[in-house]
Design an enzyme around this catalytic site. Structure first.
Site, PDB file in Angstrom:
ATOM      1  N   ALA A  63     -11.079   6.740 -14.369  1.00 24.02           N
ATOM      2  CA  ALA A  63     -12.313   5.997 -14.612  1.00 24.02           C
ATOM      3  C   ALA A  63     -12.455   4.934 -13.535  1.00 24.02           C
ATOM      4  CB  ALA A  63     -12.235   5.341 -15.985  1.00 24.02           C
ATOM      5  N   GLY A 102      -8.655   9.378 -16.407  1.00 20.75           N
ATOM      6  CA  GLY A 102      -9.899  10.075 -16.704  1.00 20.75           C
ATOM      7  C   GLY A 102     -10.061  11.352 -15.888  1.00 20.75           C
ATOM      8  N   GLU A 105      -8.390  13.909 -17.744  1.00 18.82           N
ATOM      9  CA  GLU A 105      -9.162  14.158 -18.971  1.00 18.82           C
ATOM     10  C   GLU A 105     -10.346  15.089 -18.683  1.00 18.82           C
ATOM     11  OE1 GLU A 105      -9.303   9.864 -19.838  1.00 18.82           O
ATOM     12  OE2 GLU A 105      -8.652  10.398 -21.849  1.00 18.82           O
ATOM     13  N   GLU A 125      -2.669   4.832 -17.353  1.00 20.37           N
ATOM     14  CA  GLU A 125      -3.378   3.818 -18.160  1.00 20.37           C
ATOM     15  C   GLU A 125      -2.454   2.749 -18.724  1.00 20.37           C
ATOM     16  OE1 GLU A 125      -4.224   6.987 -18.090  1.00 20.37           O
ATOM     17  OE2 GLU A 125      -6.325   7.305 -18.621  1.00 20.37           O
TER      18      GLU A 125
HETATM   19  N1  3HC Z   1     -11.346   2.681 -10.142  1.00 19.92           N
HETATM   20  C1  3HC Z   1     -11.951   1.905  -9.218  1.00 19.92           C
HETATM   21  N2  3HC Z   1     -11.496   1.784  -7.962  1.00 19.92           N
HETATM   22  C2  3HC Z   1     -10.378   2.470  -7.639  1.00 19.92           C
HETATM   23  C3  3HC Z   1      -9.703   3.287  -8.550  1.00 19.92           C
HETATM   24  C4  3HC Z   1     -10.233   3.386  -9.863  1.00 19.92           C
HETATM   25  N3  3HC Z   1      -9.685   4.165 -10.784  1.00 19.92           N
HETATM   26  N4  3HC Z   1      -8.634   3.826  -7.936  1.00 19.92           N
HETATM   27  C5  3HC Z   1      -8.646   3.358  -6.687  1.00 19.92           C
HETATM   28  N5  3HC Z   1      -9.700   2.545  -6.495  1.00 19.92           N
HETATM   29  C6  3HC Z   1     -10.103   1.880  -5.256  1.00 19.92           C
HETATM   30  C7  3HC Z   1      -9.119   0.790  -4.860  1.00 19.92           C
HETATM   31  O1  3HC Z   1      -9.449  -0.435  -5.473  1.00 19.92           O
HETATM   32  C8  3HC Z   1      -9.305   0.761  -3.357  1.00 19.92           C
HETATM   33  O2  3HC Z   1     -10.476   0.039  -3.109  1.00 19.92           O
HETATM   34  P1  3HC Z   1     -10.605  -0.860  -1.769  1.00 19.92           P
HETATM   35  O3  3HC Z   1     -10.443   0.110  -0.634  1.00 19.92           O
HETATM   36  O4  3HC Z   1     -11.947  -1.465  -1.912  1.00 19.92           O
HETATM   37  O5  3HC Z   1      -9.484  -1.859  -1.849  1.00 19.92           O
HETATM   38  C9  3HC Z   1      -9.591   2.219  -2.998  1.00 19.92           C
HETATM   39  O6  3HC Z   1     -10.013   2.841  -4.212  1.00 19.92           O
HETATM   40  C10 3HC Z   1      -8.385   2.976  -2.476  1.00 19.92           C
HETATM   41  O7  3HC Z   1      -7.304   2.783  -3.384  1.00 19.92           O
HETATM   42  P2  3HC Z   1      -5.823   2.463  -2.872  1.00 19.92           P
HETATM   43  O8  3HC Z   1      -5.879   1.401  -1.837  1.00 19.92           O
HETATM   44  O9  3HC Z   1      -5.011   2.232  -4.087  1.00 19.92           O
HETATM   45  O10 3HC Z   1      -5.472   3.835  -2.167  1.00 19.92           O
HETATM   46  P3  3HC Z   1      -4.129   4.654  -2.184  1.00 19.92           P
HETATM   47  O11 3HC Z   1      -4.383   5.873  -1.383  1.00 19.92           O
HETATM   48  O12 3HC Z   1      -2.980   3.791  -1.834  1.00 19.92           O
HETATM   49  O13 3HC Z   1      -3.922   5.114  -3.718  1.00 19.92           O
HETATM   50  C11 3HC Z   1      -4.503   6.033  -5.852  1.00 19.92           C
HETATM   51  C12 3HC Z   1      -4.813   5.989  -4.331  1.00 19.92           C
HETATM   52  C13 3HC Z   1      -3.136   6.676  -6.087  1.00 19.92           C
HETATM   53  C14 3HC Z   1      -5.563   6.868  -6.496  1.00 19.92           C
HETATM   54  C15 3HC Z   1      -4.505   4.598  -6.406  1.00 19.92           C
HETATM   55  O14 3HC Z   1      -5.688   3.957  -6.003  1.00 19.92           O
HETATM   56  C16 3HC Z   1      -4.437   4.495  -7.906  1.00 19.92           C
HETATM   57  O15 3HC Z   1      -3.365   4.596  -8.475  1.00 19.92           O
HETATM   58  N6  3HC Z   1      -5.581   4.261  -8.540  1.00 19.92           N
HETATM   59  C17 3HC Z   1      -5.647   3.930  -9.947  1.00 19.92           C
HETATM   60  C18 3HC Z   1      -5.583   5.131 -10.804  1.00 19.92           C
HETATM   61  C19 3HC Z   1      -5.687   4.757 -12.239  1.00 19.92           C
HETATM   62  O16 3HC Z   1      -5.131   3.812 -12.743  1.00 19.92           O
HETATM   63  N7  3HC Z   1      -6.463   5.583 -12.966  1.00 19.92           N
HETATM   64  C20 3HC Z   1      -6.659   5.398 -14.362  1.00 19.92           C
HETATM   65  C21 3HC Z   1      -7.884   4.607 -14.577  1.00 19.92           C
HETATM   66  S1  3HC Z   1      -8.115   4.242 -16.271  1.00 19.92           S
HETATM   67  C22 3HC Z   1      -8.818   5.624 -16.896  1.00 19.92           C
HETATM   68  O17 3HC Z   1      -8.968   6.595 -16.219  1.00 19.92           O
HETATM   69  C23 3HC Z   1      -9.184   5.550 -18.330  1.00 19.92           C
HETATM   70  C24 3HC Z   1      -9.658   6.863 -18.820  1.00 19.92           C
HETATM   71  O18 3HC Z   1      -8.986   7.179 -19.976  1.00 19.92           O
HETATM   72  C25 3HC Z   1     -11.117   6.941 -19.103  1.00 19.92           C
END
Ligand code: 3HC
Ligand code: NAI
Length: 705
Positions: A63, A102, A105, A125
């Site tokens: 998400a 997500g 999902e 998460e």
């Molecule tokens: N939402 C919004 N922005 C995100 C994002 C997300 N889920 N994941 C990454 N970004 C953004 C980062 O903030 C960053 O932005 P910036 O360039 O402006 O600083 C850009 O994308 C690139 O991210 P990284 O610098 O972290 O890039 P990497 O290549 O090092 O890593 C990644 C990529 C492994 C995908 C890492 O970004 C990551 O772990 N992201 C989070 C994933 C996450 O936690 N997902 C779960 C979200 S909660 C959810 O899905 C709930 C569901 O049940 C509905």
């Protein structure tokens, strides 16, 4: 308006492509687009099969976290996926990169899943303090079983494609062009007469209460102080206790509730703060990082050895220098011993050790650094010695080579001035053990060039550390804020609190280890020597860092001598009361006229330690030593064991209110030494305005842009 979701139909197969760089985070536009695509395809009888995939470097990374906490524009992903899953055609979801939260999902709402062999799938998460909210807790147990599903949610780590296949999470691991593979796979399904196969229709075998308890116990250890694992268990339990629709409704309530918890806000704050740290005003793409392939390290002691390991672990060659052969051999032997310990713990193989040791080459001659691109000095904390070494490095190193010091306390401006290339000098402050700790303070002097700072950030990333920029000052960000924190802890033991009382209050708050136990671990002598080398950083108050002096005077240096604030049995880190020390500290208190009290509460410990730390943080912000409050939070959560679920000291201050912090500081100022408890002007100002550090930083960023 262009949509990040497009459909191409060829030979009766519709390929839905999501294209929203950088990581296809599931924004409102994607949700709208996917809903529209699903509605369109639902009635298109010419389409016999559907493929969903993503463009760019990864499948959906979850998400869009930036939407959390505010108004989330419709439609909700969970509802979109109900429509998507109901499509009459078989849906093949093709995954690559990091499919997270997500993203997985979405894949679970498809009917078949294939993944590129390099793909990773997971539910991070829990690290954000939230429970999956797009029906993952109901679909995943149906697909891979309740135990495997719960483990994925509680662990938060991603699994590789092969493991995902073994779990039954995906059907096929593929290589080569993913789109071609997905279309071929769909054609094969159609040829075999296969239709939709919905996960929601599967049944879940219940997980035993015993197994749930075991997983809960593990999760509590892994995610201390956090409620999310308990909520995950509650949601997953619904997958076998309730019909699908009711489970979905329960997950919705739990997931939405988890988003509103303070711990989730804290962890989401850190997610963005950890990414913002590398943004340095004034440094642009034009300040391209210098090429760094060969590293030199001066001093093969505790830090030098650990730093060499950090580079070797990232496959980077390091030349390790020490004063003579005997010192060098001791240093290299310690490096090998540390690697061997990792082998014993099953973290690496003997072959890995040999490969890494082959990247670390020892030398006693500075001339072997003539090809180094970056040299990091980690010798004793002695300005004269460091200046001499930097002058020598300036002589032997090639032009453009970066010269860094790992000093904890010395003025790096003076070290830079000992060279003819002050623009190439900076501090790279690693934390012990340097091969393990994530934090790297990047200390910029008055003269450090922009591209040198950019190089340091790039290098931090390469060695999987998180770089935070600091200006030069005594203790930089982290140790400077630790100073008042430790000062109060030491005072309280003079006033009559036991070390266990102080530390358990801090650990109960969420610090990984109480500060007095930290002193015992690092060596009581370390702090005493720092004080001795910096007499001007003291206080007129005789209780200032007095407890350390008392222990040091007896040779009670902590774990290494079996006695310090606590007593230790040989080879054990278990803390026992050290009665002799308590007696001596009481005598010292009497000599100094410190009133002994028996009413020091956990609340007082927290207020004195944490508020004084926040106060120093406010000064650090005001002076521009740290760029943002979030940077300080990253320093504390990645280098000082501050609980992530508290968000770091500055975020915590905002949560409890700056007026509360200020009132506490004023209260102790009246009661104790007013000099030590002078409130930082920024804190006073923001508290008076009813503002916060976060709002202050946002306003500054806005006015700068
Ligand atoms: N939402 C919004 N922005 C995100 C994002 C997300 N889920 N994941 C990454 N970004 C953004 C980062 O903030 C960053 O932005 P910036 O360039 O402006 O600083 C850009 O994308 C690139 O991210 P990284 O610098 O972290 O890039 P990497 O290549 O090092 O890593 C990644 C990529 C492994 C995908 C890492 O970004 C990551 O772990 N992201 C989070 C994933 C996450 O936690 N997902 C779960 C979200 S909660 C959810 O899905 C709930 C569901 O049940 C509905
Ligand atoms: P240490 O005492 O373990 O190691 C210092 C090493 O430098 C020794 O091996 C010594 O032989 C070598 N050395 C001394 N003079 C030398 C010279 N002229 N040329 C080459 N090698 C020489 O010290 P430690 O703990 O590794 O600290 C090193 C630096 O890192 C200090 O500046 C310290 O303040 C800083 N630091 C220490 C931390 C810690 O937790 N120990 C944490 C962060 C920074």
């Amino acid at each position: 308006m262009s949509t990040p979701v497009s459909i191409q139909i060829e030979d009766g197969i519709a390929v839905i492509t999501i294209d929203s760089p950088p990581v296809n985070a599931i924004s409102a536009a994607i949700r709208r687009g996917l809903l529209a695509a699903s509605e369109q395809l639902a009635t298109d009888t010419s389409v016999k099969g559907v493929v969903l995939l993503c463009a760019g470097r990864t499948f959906m990374a979850g998400a869009d976290i930036s939407e959390f906490g505010g108004f989330m524009p419709p439609p909700e992903l969970r509802n979109v996926l109900t429509v998507f899953e109901s499509l009459p055609q078989p849906i093949v979801v093709a995954l690559h990169g990091t499919a997270l939260g997500g993203g997985v999902e979405v894949a679970l709402a498809g009917h078949y899943r294939i993944a590129d062999k390099g793909a990773k799938l997971g539910f991070p998460e829990v690290t954000l303090g939230i429970v999956p909210g797009a029906v993952g807790t109901q679909r995943l147990p149906r697909l891979i079983g309740a135990e495997n599903a719960l483990k994925m949610f509680l662990d938060g780590k991603a699994v590789g494609a092969e493991e995902a296949k073994a779990l039954g999470l995906i059907d096929e691991v593929v290589e080569g062009d993913l789109r071609t593979a997905a279309v071929d796979y769909t054609k094969k399904l159609l040829a075999a007469g296969k239709g939709p196969r919905r996960v929601r229709d599967l049944q879940v075998a219940p997980l035993s209460e015993e197994r749930i308890s075991e997983l809960r116990a593990q999760a509590r250890k892994q995610h201390k102080g956090v409620i999310t694992p308990e909520l995950d268990i509650l949601a997953v339990r619904a997958s076998w206790e309730l019909p699908f629709e009711q489970g979905l409704a329960l997950e919705r309530a739990i997931s939405d509730g988890s988003l509103a918890t303070p711990e989730s806000k804290a962890m989401r704050h850190l997610f963005f703060a950890e990414r913002e740290v590398a943004e340095v005003p004034g440094i642009s793409k034009a300040d391209a990082p210098r090429d760094v392939k060969r590293i030199g390290i001066i001093g093969s002691g505790t830090m030098g050895g650990g730093i060499a390991m950090a580079f070797a672990n990232a496959g980077i060659h390091a030349t390790l220098i020490d004063i003579d052969q005997a010192a060098l051999e001791r240093g290299l032997a310690t490096v090998r011993k540390n690697y061997d310990a990792s082998v014993k713990r099953g973290r690496m193989t003997a072959a890995d050790v040999e490969q890494r040791m082959s990247l670390i080459v020892g030398s006693t001659s500075y001339d072997s650094l003539k090809d180094a691109d970056l040299v990091i000095e980690a010798v004793f904390e002695d300005m004269g010695l460091k200046k001499k070494i930097f002058a020598e490095l300036d002589r032997v190193c090639k032009p453009g080579a970066i010269l860094a010091t790992n000093t904890s306390t010395l003025d790096i401006n003076l070290i830079a001035a000992a060279t003819k290339r002050p623009q190439d000098v900076l501090g790279l402050h690693f934390f012990s053990p340097a091969n393990v700790m994530r934090l790297l303070e990047i200390v910029r002097t008055d003269t450090t060039a922009n591209d040198v700072v950019a190089t340091a950030f790039a290098l931090a990333k390469k060695i999987r550390k998180i770089g935070v920029l600091s200006k030069v000052c005594f203790g930089f960000i982290g140790n400077r804020m630790m100073d008042p924190y430790a000062r109060e802890a030491q005072r309280m033991v003079l006033e009559g609190a036991t070390p266990a009382q102080v530390d358990s209050a801090l650990e109960g708050f969420g610090m990984a280890m109480g500060i007095l136990a930290v002193f015992d671990m690092a060596g009581v002598d370390v702090g005493v020597k720092v004080r001795a080398a910096n007499p001007d950083k003291g206080s007129p108050d005789p209780t200032f860092y007095r407890a350390d002096q008392v222990l040091y005077g007896q040779g009670w240096l902590g774990q290494k001598s079996g006695k310090g604030y606590y007593k230790y049995e040989a080879g054990s880190r278990e803390r026992h009361p050290h009665e002799e020390a308590l007696k001596l500290l009481a005598e010292e208190a009497q000599k100094l006229g410190v009133a002994r009290r028996s009413d020091i509460s956990a609340q007082e410990v927290l207020e004195r330690c944490i508020y004084s730390m926040i106060n120093e943080g406010a000064r650090i912000l005001e002076e521009g030593v740290a760029l943002r409050p979030g940077d300080i939070d990253v320093v504390y959560t990645s280098g000082y064991g501050f609980a992530r679920w508290r968000g770091g000291p500055m975020f915590y201050a905002d949560q409890i209110g700056l007026d509360t912090v200020l009132a506490g500081i004023q209260k102790y100022g009246k009661r104790f030494n007013a000099v030590d408890w002078t409130p930082a002007p920024l804190l006073v100002k923001l508290a008076a305005e009813g503002s916060s550090f976060t709002a202050w930083a946002a306003a500054r960023a806005k006015s700068a842009s």
